[in-house]
Design a protein around this motif. Structure first.
Motif, PDB file in Angstrom:
ATOM      1  N   PHE A 289       2.421  61.540  75.688  1.00 19.03           N
ATOM      2  CA  PHE A 289       3.499  60.593  76.015  1.00 19.03           C
ATOM      3  C   PHE A 289       3.832  59.707  74.807  1.00 19.03           C
ATOM      4  CE2 PHE A 289       5.800  57.101  77.893  1.00 19.03           C
ATOM      5  CZ  PHE A 289       6.672  57.779  78.726  1.00 19.03           C
ATOM      6  N   ARG A 290       2.791  59.335  74.045  1.00 18.00           N
ATOM      7  CA  ARG A 290       3.049  58.532  72.827  1.00 18.00           C
ATOM      8  C   ARG A 290       3.914  59.315  71.845  1.00 18.00           C
ATOM      9  NH1 ARG A 290      -2.267  56.643  73.129  1.00 18.00           N
ATOM     10  NH2 ARG A 290      -2.957  58.110  71.541  1.00 18.00           N
ATOM     11  N   ASN A 291       3.670  60.620  71.758  1.00 19.40           N
ATOM     12  CA  ASN A 291       4.502  61.464  70.894  1.00 19.40           C
ATOM     13  C   ASN A 291       5.944  61.462  71.356  1.00 19.40           C
ATOM     14  OD1 ASN A 291       3.090  62.562  68.817  1.00 19.40           O
ATOM     15  ND2 ASN A 291       2.215  64.226  70.044  1.00 19.40           N
ATOM     16  N   ILE A 292       6.129  61.535  72.660  1.00 22.16           N
ATOM     17  CA  ILE A 292       7.487  61.522  73.210  1.00 22.16           C
ATOM     18  C   ILE A 292       8.150  60.187  72.852  1.00 22.16           C
ATOM     19  CG2 ILE A 292       8.833  61.516  75.357  1.00 22.16           C
ATOM     20  CD1 ILE A 292       6.690  63.469  76.493  1.00 22.16           C
ATOM     21  N   SER A 293       7.374  59.125  72.973  1.00 23.49           N
ATOM     22  CA  SER A 293       7.884  57.795  72.642  1.00 23.49           C
ATOM     23  C   SER A 293       8.283  57.745  71.159  1.00 23.49           C
ATOM     24  CB  SER A 293       6.790  56.786  72.994  1.00 23.49           C
ATOM     25  OG  SER A 293       7.013  55.544  72.470  1.00 23.49           O
ATOM     26  N   ALA A 294       7.458  58.346  70.286  1.00 21.61           N
ATOM     27  CA  ALA A 294       7.773  58.354  68.848  1.00 21.61           C
ATOM     28  C   ALA A 294       9.021  59.198  68.570  1.00 21.61           C
ATOM     29  CB  ALA A 294       6.591  58.890  68.060  1.00 21.61           C
ATOM     30  N   LEU A 295       9.199  60.246  69.342  1.00 16.70           N
ATOM     31  CA  LEU A 295      10.369  61.117  69.133  1.00 16.70           C
ATOM     32  C   LEU A 295      11.681  60.368  69.349  1.00 16.70           C
ATOM     33  CD1 LEU A 295       9.224  64.459  70.762  1.00 16.70           C
ATOM     34  CD2 LEU A 295      10.308  64.267  68.524  1.00 16.70           C
ATOM     35  N   MET A 296      11.635  59.322  70.140  1.00 13.03           N
ATOM     36  CA  MET A 296      12.874  58.573  70.407  1.00 13.03           C
ATOM     37  C   MET A 296      13.451  57.969  69.125  1.00 13.03           C
ATOM     38  SD  MET A 296      13.730  58.965  73.478  1.00 13.03           S
ATOM     39  CE  MET A 296      12.966  60.563  73.554  1.00 13.03           C
ATOM     40  N   ASP A 297      12.586  57.735  68.118  1.00 12.94           N
ATOM     41  CA  ASP A 297      13.090  57.216  66.847  1.00 12.94           C
ATOM     42  C   ASP A 297      13.929  58.248  66.108  1.00 12.94           C
ATOM     43  OD1 ASP A 297      12.000  54.713  67.120  1.00 12.94           O
ATOM     44  OD2 ASP A 297      10.122  55.249  66.151  1.00 12.94           O
TER      45      ASP A 297
END
Ligand code: FAD
Length: 373
Positions: A289-297
Protein backbone atom coordinates in the motif's frame (compact mmCIF):
# COMPACT_ATOMS: atom_id res chain seq x y z
CA UNK A 1 -18.35 21.52 2.40
CA UNK A 2 -15.30 23.57 1.69
CA UNK A 3 -12.23 21.49 1.39
CA UNK A 4 -8.87 23.04 1.10
CA UNK A 5 -5.40 21.75 0.93
CA UNK A 6 -1.95 22.93 0.38
CA UNK A 7 0.14 22.58 -2.68
CA UNK A 8 3.70 23.39 -3.35
CA UNK A 9 5.08 24.48 -6.66
CA UNK A 10 8.74 24.37 -7.37
CA UNK A 11 10.57 25.22 -10.55
CA UNK A 12 7.78 23.98 -12.73
CA UNK A 13 8.63 20.36 -12.17
CA UNK A 14 7.01 17.55 -10.27
CA UNK A 15 7.78 17.86 -6.61
CA UNK A 16 5.15 15.50 -5.27
CA UNK A 17 2.11 15.58 -3.12
CA UNK A 18 2.21 15.61 0.62
CA UNK A 19 -0.68 16.47 2.85
CA UNK A 20 -1.51 18.62 5.76
CA UNK A 21 -5.01 19.60 6.64
CA UNK A 22 -6.40 22.46 8.58
CA UNK A 23 -9.84 21.04 9.41
CA UNK A 24 -12.19 18.48 7.95
CA UNK A 25 -12.97 20.97 5.25
CA UNK A 26 -9.43 21.87 4.39
CA UNK A 27 -6.03 20.38 4.08
CA UNK A 28 -2.63 20.59 2.63
CA UNK A 29 -0.70 18.87 -0.01
CA UNK A 30 2.61 19.21 -1.76
CA UNK A 31 1.69 18.50 -5.32
CA UNK A 32 5.12 18.56 -6.85
CA UNK A 33 7.22 15.73 -5.47
CA UNK A 34 9.79 13.79 -7.37
CA UNK A 35 8.32 10.66 -8.83
CA UNK A 36 10.52 7.86 -7.55
CA UNK A 37 9.71 5.55 -10.45
CA UNK A 38 9.67 7.57 -13.70
CA UNK A 39 11.56 10.82 -13.13
CA UNK A 40 11.10 11.81 -16.78
CA UNK A 41 7.33 12.01 -16.52
CA UNK A 42 6.36 15.61 -17.20
CA UNK A 43 3.51 17.69 -15.92
CA UNK A 44 0.15 17.59 -17.56
CA UNK A 45 -0.35 20.26 -20.18
CA UNK A 46 -4.09 20.01 -20.44
CA UNK A 47 -6.01 23.03 -19.32
CA UNK A 48 -8.57 20.97 -17.44
CA UNK A 49 -6.00 19.12 -15.42
CA UNK A 50 -4.25 22.03 -13.79
CA UNK A 51 -5.06 22.89 -10.22
CA UNK A 52 -6.32 26.26 -9.14
CA UNK A 53 -5.26 27.02 -5.67
CA UNK A 54 -7.16 28.99 -3.13
CA UNK A 55 -8.51 32.53 -3.44
CA UNK A 56 -6.53 34.75 -1.14
CA UNK A 57 -9.53 35.82 0.86
CA UNK A 58 -10.30 32.21 1.78
CA UNK A 59 -7.03 31.61 3.53
CA UNK A 60 -7.78 31.65 7.26
CA UNK A 61 -6.19 34.61 9.01
CA UNK A 62 -4.96 32.39 11.81
CA UNK A 63 -2.89 30.39 9.37
CA UNK A 64 -1.10 33.30 7.76
CA UNK A 65 2.43 34.35 8.43
CA UNK A 66 1.94 37.82 9.81
CA UNK A 67 4.77 39.64 8.07
CA UNK A 68 4.78 38.17 4.57
CA UNK A 69 4.04 40.62 1.77
CA UNK A 70 2.46 38.84 -1.17
CA UNK A 71 4.16 39.10 -4.53
CA UNK A 72 2.48 38.76 -7.91
CA UNK A 73 3.95 35.27 -8.15
CA UNK A 74 2.39 34.31 -4.85
CA UNK A 75 -0.99 35.13 -6.26
CA UNK A 76 -0.79 33.50 -9.65
CA UNK A 77 -3.21 30.77 -10.59
CA UNK A 78 -2.14 28.20 -13.09
CA UNK A 79 -5.34 28.65 -15.05
CA UNK A 80 -4.76 32.40 -14.95
CA UNK A 81 -8.09 32.76 -13.26
CA UNK A 82 -8.00 35.87 -11.08
CA UNK A 83 -10.74 34.37 -8.92
CA UNK A 84 -8.45 31.58 -7.85
CA UNK A 85 -5.26 33.14 -6.72
CA UNK A 86 -2.71 31.44 -4.57
CA UNK A 87 -1.66 32.32 -1.10
CA UNK A 88 1.70 30.84 -0.29
CA UNK A 89 1.94 32.41 3.13
CA UNK A 90 1.27 29.31 5.13
CA UNK A 91 2.46 29.53 8.67
CA UNK A 92 4.68 26.60 9.53
CA UNK A 93 2.83 26.23 12.79
CA UNK A 94 -0.49 25.76 11.07
CA UNK A 95 -0.71 22.18 12.17
CA UNK A 96 0.21 22.73 15.76
CA UNK A 97 -2.00 20.86 18.15
CA UNK A 98 -2.36 17.95 15.79
CA UNK A 99 -0.21 14.91 16.33
CA UNK A 100 2.42 13.86 13.88
CA UNK A 101 2.03 10.12 14.17
CA UNK A 102 3.47 8.20 11.31
CA UNK A 103 1.00 6.15 9.33
CA UNK A 104 2.56 2.77 8.49
CA UNK A 105 0.21 2.46 5.51
CA UNK A 106 1.20 5.60 3.63
CA UNK A 107 4.30 7.04 2.07
CA UNK A 108 3.68 10.70 2.83
CA UNK A 109 6.20 12.70 4.76
CA UNK A 110 4.19 14.96 7.02
CA UNK A 111 7.02 16.88 8.54
CA UNK A 112 7.76 19.63 6.03
CA UNK A 113 5.03 22.06 5.18
CA UNK A 114 7.18 25.00 4.21
CA UNK A 115 6.40 24.58 0.52
CA UNK A 116 2.69 24.17 0.91
CA UNK A 117 -0.09 26.44 -0.15
CA UNK A 118 -3.79 26.28 0.44
CA UNK A 119 -6.26 24.94 -2.13
CA UNK A 120 -10.01 25.03 -2.34
CA UNK A 121 -11.14 21.63 -3.60
CA UNK A 122 -14.45 23.04 -4.68
CA UNK A 123 -12.63 25.02 -7.35
CA UNK A 124 -10.96 21.81 -8.47
CA UNK A 125 -13.65 19.14 -8.64
CA UNK A 126 -12.74 15.58 -9.44
CA UNK A 127 -13.94 15.21 -13.03
CA UNK A 128 -12.79 14.45 -16.55
CA UNK A 129 -9.40 16.01 -17.21
CA UNK A 130 -8.29 14.41 -20.46
CA UNK A 131 -5.49 12.52 -18.65
CA UNK A 132 -5.14 9.26 -20.53
CA UNK A 133 -2.66 7.25 -22.61
CA UNK A 134 0.60 5.59 -21.53
CA UNK A 135 1.21 7.80 -18.47
CA UNK A 136 -2.16 7.01 -16.88
CA UNK A 137 -2.00 3.41 -18.02
CA UNK A 138 1.39 2.71 -16.48
CA UNK A 139 0.25 4.02 -13.10
CA UNK A 140 -2.74 1.67 -13.02
CA UNK A 141 -0.63 -1.18 -14.43
CA UNK A 142 2.04 -0.68 -11.78
CA UNK A 143 -0.57 -0.50 -9.04
CA UNK A 144 -2.25 -3.73 -10.05
CA UNK A 145 0.62 -5.83 -11.35
CA UNK A 146 3.23 -4.95 -8.74
CA UNK A 147 1.21 -4.16 -5.66
CA UNK A 148 -2.19 -5.76 -5.68
CA UNK A 149 -2.60 -8.38 -8.38
CA UNK A 150 -6.09 -9.68 -8.90
CA UNK A 151 -6.43 -12.76 -6.74
CA UNK A 152 -6.67 -16.13 -8.43
CA UNK A 153 -10.02 -17.86 -8.11
CA UNK A 154 -8.60 -20.41 -5.64
CA UNK A 155 -6.87 -17.75 -3.54
CA UNK A 156 -7.92 -18.13 0.10
CA UNK A 157 -6.10 -15.18 1.57
CA UNK A 158 -8.80 -12.67 2.51
CA UNK A 159 -6.31 -9.90 3.24
CA UNK A 160 -4.87 -9.87 -0.28
CA UNK A 161 -8.36 -9.85 -1.70
CA UNK A 162 -9.18 -6.84 0.45
CA UNK A 163 -6.31 -4.78 -0.94
CA UNK A 164 -7.28 -5.59 -4.53
CA UNK A 165 -10.94 -4.83 -3.89
CA UNK A 166 -10.13 -1.50 -2.25
CA UNK A 167 -8.01 -0.35 -5.17
CA UNK A 168 -10.44 -1.64 -7.76
CA UNK A 169 -13.29 0.09 -5.88
CA UNK A 170 -11.37 3.36 -5.80
CA UNK A 171 -10.52 3.00 -9.50
CA UNK A 172 -14.20 2.41 -10.27
CA UNK A 173 -15.11 5.48 -8.23
CA UNK A 174 -12.63 7.64 -10.18
CA UNK A 175 -14.12 6.32 -13.43
CA UNK A 176 -17.63 7.13 -12.16
CA UNK A 177 -16.62 10.71 -11.40
CA UNK A 178 -15.07 11.06 -14.85
CA UNK A 179 -18.36 9.83 -16.37
CA UNK A 180 -20.50 11.99 -14.10
CA UNK A 181 -18.70 15.21 -15.01
CA UNK A 182 -17.41 14.87 -18.55
CA UNK A 183 -16.39 17.43 -21.16
CA UNK A 184 -19.06 16.68 -23.77
CA UNK A 185 -18.24 19.48 -26.18
CA UNK A 186 -14.83 21.06 -25.93
CA UNK A 187 -15.57 24.03 -28.19
CA UNK A 188 -18.73 24.95 -26.32
CA UNK A 189 -17.10 24.01 -22.98
CA UNK A 190 -20.17 21.93 -22.25
CA UNK A 191 -19.95 19.52 -19.32
CA UNK A 192 -22.35 16.73 -18.43
CA UNK A 193 -22.86 13.02 -17.83
CA UNK A 194 -21.32 10.47 -20.17
CA UNK A 195 -23.32 7.26 -19.80
CA UNK A 196 -21.19 5.40 -22.35
CA UNK A 197 -18.06 5.88 -20.25
CA UNK A 198 -19.95 4.83 -17.13
CA UNK A 199 -21.14 1.68 -18.82
CA UNK A 200 -17.87 0.78 -20.59
CA UNK A 201 -15.63 1.31 -17.58
CA UNK A 202 -17.83 0.33 -14.66
CA UNK A 203 -21.39 -0.90 -15.13
CA UNK A 204 -20.60 -3.67 -17.55
CA UNK A 205 -18.23 -5.18 -14.96
CA UNK A 206 -20.41 -6.22 -11.99
CA UNK A 207 -17.26 -7.07 -10.07
CA UNK A 208 -16.09 -3.43 -10.30
CA UNK A 209 -19.48 -2.27 -9.04
CA UNK A 210 -19.22 -4.75 -6.16
CA UNK A 211 -15.73 -3.48 -5.36
CA UNK A 212 -17.00 0.08 -5.33
CA UNK A 213 -19.66 -0.87 -2.78
CA UNK A 214 -17.09 -2.83 -0.79
CA UNK A 215 -14.70 0.14 -0.63
CA UNK A 216 -17.55 2.42 0.42
CA UNK A 217 -18.55 0.08 3.26
CA UNK A 218 -14.93 -0.37 4.33
CA UNK A 219 -14.39 3.39 4.60
CA UNK A 220 -17.77 3.83 6.27
CA UNK A 221 -16.73 1.32 8.92
CA UNK A 222 -13.46 3.21 9.49
CA UNK A 223 -15.35 6.48 9.93
CA UNK A 224 -17.83 4.95 12.37
CA UNK A 225 -15.01 3.30 14.30
CA UNK A 226 -13.22 6.65 14.54
CA UNK A 227 -16.40 8.55 15.44
CA UNK A 228 -15.44 9.33 19.06
CA UNK A 229 -12.08 10.64 17.91
CA UNK A 230 -13.62 12.63 15.08
CA UNK A 231 -16.20 14.12 17.40
CA UNK A 232 -13.60 15.33 19.86
CA UNK A 233 -11.12 16.68 17.31
CA UNK A 234 -10.66 20.42 17.09
CA UNK A 235 -11.81 21.92 13.80
CA UNK A 236 -10.32 25.36 13.67
CA UNK A 237 -10.78 26.93 10.26
CA UNK A 238 -10.08 30.47 11.34
CA UNK A 239 -13.71 31.25 10.58
CA UNK A 240 -16.19 30.72 13.39
CA UNK A 241 -19.15 30.11 11.09
CA UNK A 242 -17.21 27.48 9.15
CA UNK A 243 -16.19 25.82 12.42
CA UNK A 244 -19.79 25.49 13.57
CA UNK A 245 -20.87 24.20 10.18
CA UNK A 246 -18.08 21.64 10.16
CA UNK A 247 -19.02 20.38 13.61
CA UNK A 248 -22.69 20.18 12.74
CA UNK A 249 -22.04 18.34 9.46
CA UNK A 250 -19.76 15.88 11.21
CA UNK A 251 -22.34 15.19 13.86
CA UNK A 252 -25.00 14.61 11.21
CA UNK A 253 -22.68 12.21 9.44
CA UNK A 254 -21.44 10.30 12.48
CA UNK A 255 -24.72 9.88 14.27
CA UNK A 256 -27.13 9.51 11.40
CA UNK A 257 -29.62 6.97 12.84
CA UNK A 258 -30.68 5.75 9.39
CA UNK A 259 -27.11 4.96 8.49
CA UNK A 260 -26.45 3.24 11.78
CA UNK A 261 -29.60 1.15 11.48
CA UNK A 262 -28.91 0.20 7.87
CA UNK A 263 -25.26 -0.62 8.40
CA UNK A 264 -24.56 -1.56 12.02
CA UNK A 265 -21.31 -3.24 11.01
CA UNK A 266 -20.51 -2.37 7.40
CA UNK A 267 -17.24 -4.31 7.49
CA UNK A 268 -15.88 -6.68 10.15
CA UNK A 269 -12.19 -5.94 10.51
CA UNK A 270 -11.79 -8.44 13.36
CA UNK A 271 -11.79 -11.30 10.89
CA UNK A 272 -8.48 -10.34 9.31
CA UNK A 273 -4.85 -11.05 10.26
CA UNK A 274 -5.93 -13.95 12.47
CA UNK A 275 -3.74 -16.78 11.18
CA UNK A 276 -0.21 -17.56 12.29
CA UNK A 277 1.23 -15.61 9.41
CA UNK A 278 -1.05 -12.62 10.16
CA UNK A 279 1.61 -10.16 11.37
CA UNK A 280 3.96 -10.98 8.50
CA UNK A 281 1.18 -10.69 5.97
CA UNK A 282 0.17 -7.33 7.41
CA UNK A 283 3.71 -5.97 6.95
CA UNK A 284 3.73 -7.22 3.37
CA UNK A 285 0.41 -5.59 2.54
CA UNK A 286 1.43 -2.38 4.28
CA UNK A 287 4.51 -2.25 2.08
CA UNK A 288 2.39 -2.75 -1.03
CA UNK A 289 0.00 0.00 0.00
CA UNK A 290 2.92 2.36 0.71
CA UNK A 291 4.15 1.69 -2.82
CA UNK A 292 0.73 2.57 -4.18
CA UNK A 293 0.84 5.76 -2.13
CA UNK A 294 4.30 6.58 -3.58
CA UNK A 295 3.03 5.93 -7.10
CA UNK A 296 0.61 8.83 -6.72
CA UNK A 297 3.60 11.18 -7.04
CA UNK A 298 3.94 9.92 -10.61
CA UNK A 299 0.44 10.78 -11.76
CA UNK A 300 1.18 13.14 -14.64
CA UNK A 301 -1.94 15.30 -14.31
CA UNK A 302 -2.09 17.82 -11.55
CA UNK A 303 -5.78 17.59 -10.71
CA UNK A 304 -5.73 13.79 -10.91
CA UNK A 305 -2.69 13.77 -8.65
CA UNK A 306 -4.47 16.02 -6.18
CA UNK A 307 -7.47 13.70 -5.97
CA UNK A 308 -5.39 10.55 -6.27
CA UNK A 309 -3.23 11.60 -3.32
CA UNK A 310 -6.26 12.68 -1.32
CA UNK A 311 -8.13 9.44 -1.82
CA UNK A 312 -5.19 7.10 -1.36
CA UNK A 313 -4.39 8.92 1.87
CA UNK A 314 -8.05 8.46 2.81
CA UNK A 315 -7.76 4.74 2.20
CA UNK A 316 -4.48 4.63 4.15
CA UNK A 317 -6.25 6.38 7.01
CA UNK A 318 -9.09 3.86 6.89
CA UNK A 319 -6.55 1.01 6.96
CA UNK A 320 -4.73 2.62 9.89
CA UNK A 321 -8.00 3.16 11.75
CA UNK A 322 -9.17 -0.39 11.27
CA UNK A 323 -5.92 -2.32 11.54
CA UNK A 324 -3.17 -0.30 13.19
CA UNK A 325 -4.74 1.69 15.98
CA UNK A 326 -7.12 1.27 18.86
CA UNK A 327 -7.85 -2.32 17.91
CA UNK A 328 -8.48 -5.06 20.43
CA UNK A 329 -4.86 -6.05 20.17
CA UNK A 330 -3.25 -4.54 23.29
CA UNK A 331 -0.02 -3.75 21.48
CA UNK A 332 -1.68 -1.29 19.10
CA UNK A 333 -1.63 2.40 20.07
CA UNK A 334 -4.83 4.40 20.61
CA UNK A 335 -6.16 6.03 17.47
CA UNK A 336 -4.55 9.35 16.63
CA UNK A 337 -5.07 11.03 13.31
CA UNK A 338 -3.45 13.98 11.63
CA UNK A 339 -5.57 16.78 10.27
CA UNK A 340 -4.80 15.76 6.74
CA UNK A 341 -5.84 12.19 7.49
CA UNK A 342 -9.19 13.33 8.88
CA UNK A 343 -9.88 15.43 5.82
CA UNK A 344 -8.79 12.70 3.43
CA UNK A 345 -10.98 10.14 5.19
CA UNK A 346 -14.08 12.33 5.18
CA UNK A 347 -13.57 13.41 1.57
CA UNK A 348 -13.01 9.85 0.44
CA UNK A 349 -16.26 8.80 2.07
CA UNK A 350 -17.97 11.65 0.24
CA UNK A 351 -16.45 10.69 -3.13
CA UNK A 352 -17.39 7.03 -2.69
CA UNK A 353 -20.90 7.78 -1.55
CA UNK A 354 -21.40 10.08 -4.56
CA UNK A 355 -20.18 7.27 -6.83
CA UNK A 356 -22.48 4.72 -5.22
CA UNK A 357 -25.39 7.13 -5.62
CA UNK A 358 -24.61 7.77 -9.28
CA UNK A 359 -24.19 4.06 -10.05
CA UNK A 360 -27.38 3.28 -8.18
CA UNK A 361 -29.32 5.91 -10.09
CA UNK A 362 -27.86 5.28 -13.52
CA UNK A 363 -27.36 1.58 -13.88
CA UNK A 364 -29.35 -1.60 -13.54
CA UNK A 365 -26.18 -3.32 -12.35
CA UNK A 366 -25.97 -0.78 -9.59
CA UNK A 367 -29.61 -1.19 -8.69
CA UNK A 368 -29.15 -4.93 -8.38
CA UNK A 369 -26.22 -4.36 -6.04
CA UNK A 370 -28.32 -2.63 -3.45
CA UNK A 371 -29.73 -5.91 -2.22
CA UNK A 372 -26.23 -7.24 -1.60
CA UNK A 373 -24.83 -4.43 0.52
P1 FAD B 1 -8.19 2.97 -17.14
O1 FAD B 1 -9.20 3.51 -16.20
O2 FAD B 1 -6.89 3.68 -17.29
O3 FAD B 1 -7.90 1.46 -16.68
C1 FAD B 1 -6.71 0.76 -17.07
C2 FAD B 1 -7.01 -0.74 -17.02
O4 FAD B 1 -7.28 -1.12 -15.67
C3 FAD B 1 -8.28 -1.13 -17.80
O5 FAD B 1 -8.01 -1.41 -19.12
C4 FAD B 1 -8.76 -2.36 -17.04
O6 FAD B 1 -8.05 -3.52 -17.48
C5 FAD B 1 -8.34 -2.08 -15.64
N1 FAD B 1 -9.44 -1.51 -14.82
C6 FAD B 1 -10.20 -0.41 -15.09
N2 FAD B 1 -11.05 -0.18 -14.09
C7 FAD B 1 -10.83 -1.14 -13.17
C8 FAD B 1 -11.41 -1.43 -11.91
N3 FAD B 1 -12.36 -0.66 -11.35
N4 FAD B 1 -10.96 -2.52 -11.23
C9 FAD B 1 -10.00 -3.30 -11.74
N5 FAD B 1 -9.40 -3.07 -12.93
C10 FAD B 1 -9.81 -2.00 -13.63
N6 FAD B 1 -8.71 10.97 -15.40
C11 FAD B 1 -9.59 11.99 -15.37
O7 FAD B 1 -10.14 12.37 -16.41
N7 FAD B 1 -9.92 12.61 -14.16
C12 FAD B 1 -9.35 12.23 -12.99
O8 FAD B 1 -9.62 12.81 -11.93
C13 FAD B 1 -8.40 11.15 -13.01
N8 FAD B 1 -7.79 10.75 -11.87
C14 FAD B 1 -6.86 9.76 -11.95
C15 FAD B 1 -6.19 9.38 -10.78
C16 FAD B 1 -5.21 8.41 -10.84
C17 FAD B 1 -4.52 8.01 -9.57
C18 FAD B 1 -4.87 7.81 -12.08
C19 FAD B 1 -3.78 6.77 -12.16
C20 FAD B 1 -5.53 8.18 -13.24
C21 FAD B 1 -6.53 9.15 -13.19
N9 FAD B 1 -7.21 9.53 -14.33
C22 FAD B 1 -8.11 10.55 -14.27
C23 FAD B 1 -7.07 8.77 -15.58
C24 FAD B 1 -8.17 7.68 -15.67
O9 FAD B 1 -8.23 6.93 -14.47
C25 FAD B 1 -7.91 6.69 -16.81
O10 FAD B 1 -6.64 6.15 -16.68
C26 FAD B 1 -8.05 7.32 -18.19
O11 FAD B 1 -9.31 7.96 -18.30
C27 FAD B 1 -7.97 6.24 -19.30
O12 FAD B 1 -8.97 5.26 -19.09
P2 FAD B 1 -8.99 3.81 -19.75
O13 FAD B 1 -10.35 3.57 -20.30
O14 FAD B 1 -7.83 3.66 -20.67
O15 FAD B 1 -8.85 2.76 -18.55
Amino acid sequence: MLVRFQLAAKENKLKGVHWKFSNTEGGAVKLWCDCPFWPDDGMCRLRDCSVCECPENEFPETFKKPSKVLTKEDLMCQEENPQATVDRTLDKKVFKGWVEVDNPWTNDDETDNSEMTYVNLQLNPERYTGYTGPSARRIWDAIYSENCPKYASGEMCQEKKVLYKLISGLHASISVHIAADYLLDEKANQWGQNFEILHDRVLRYPERVRNLYFTFLFVLRAVTKASDYLEQAEYDTGNHEDDLKTESLLEQMLYNPKLRAACPLPFDEAKLWQGQSGPELKLQIQKQFRNISALMDCVGCEKCRLWGKLQVLGLGTALKTLFSAGSDNKSSPPLQLQRNEVIALVNLLNRLSESVKFVHEMGPAGQKMVGHV
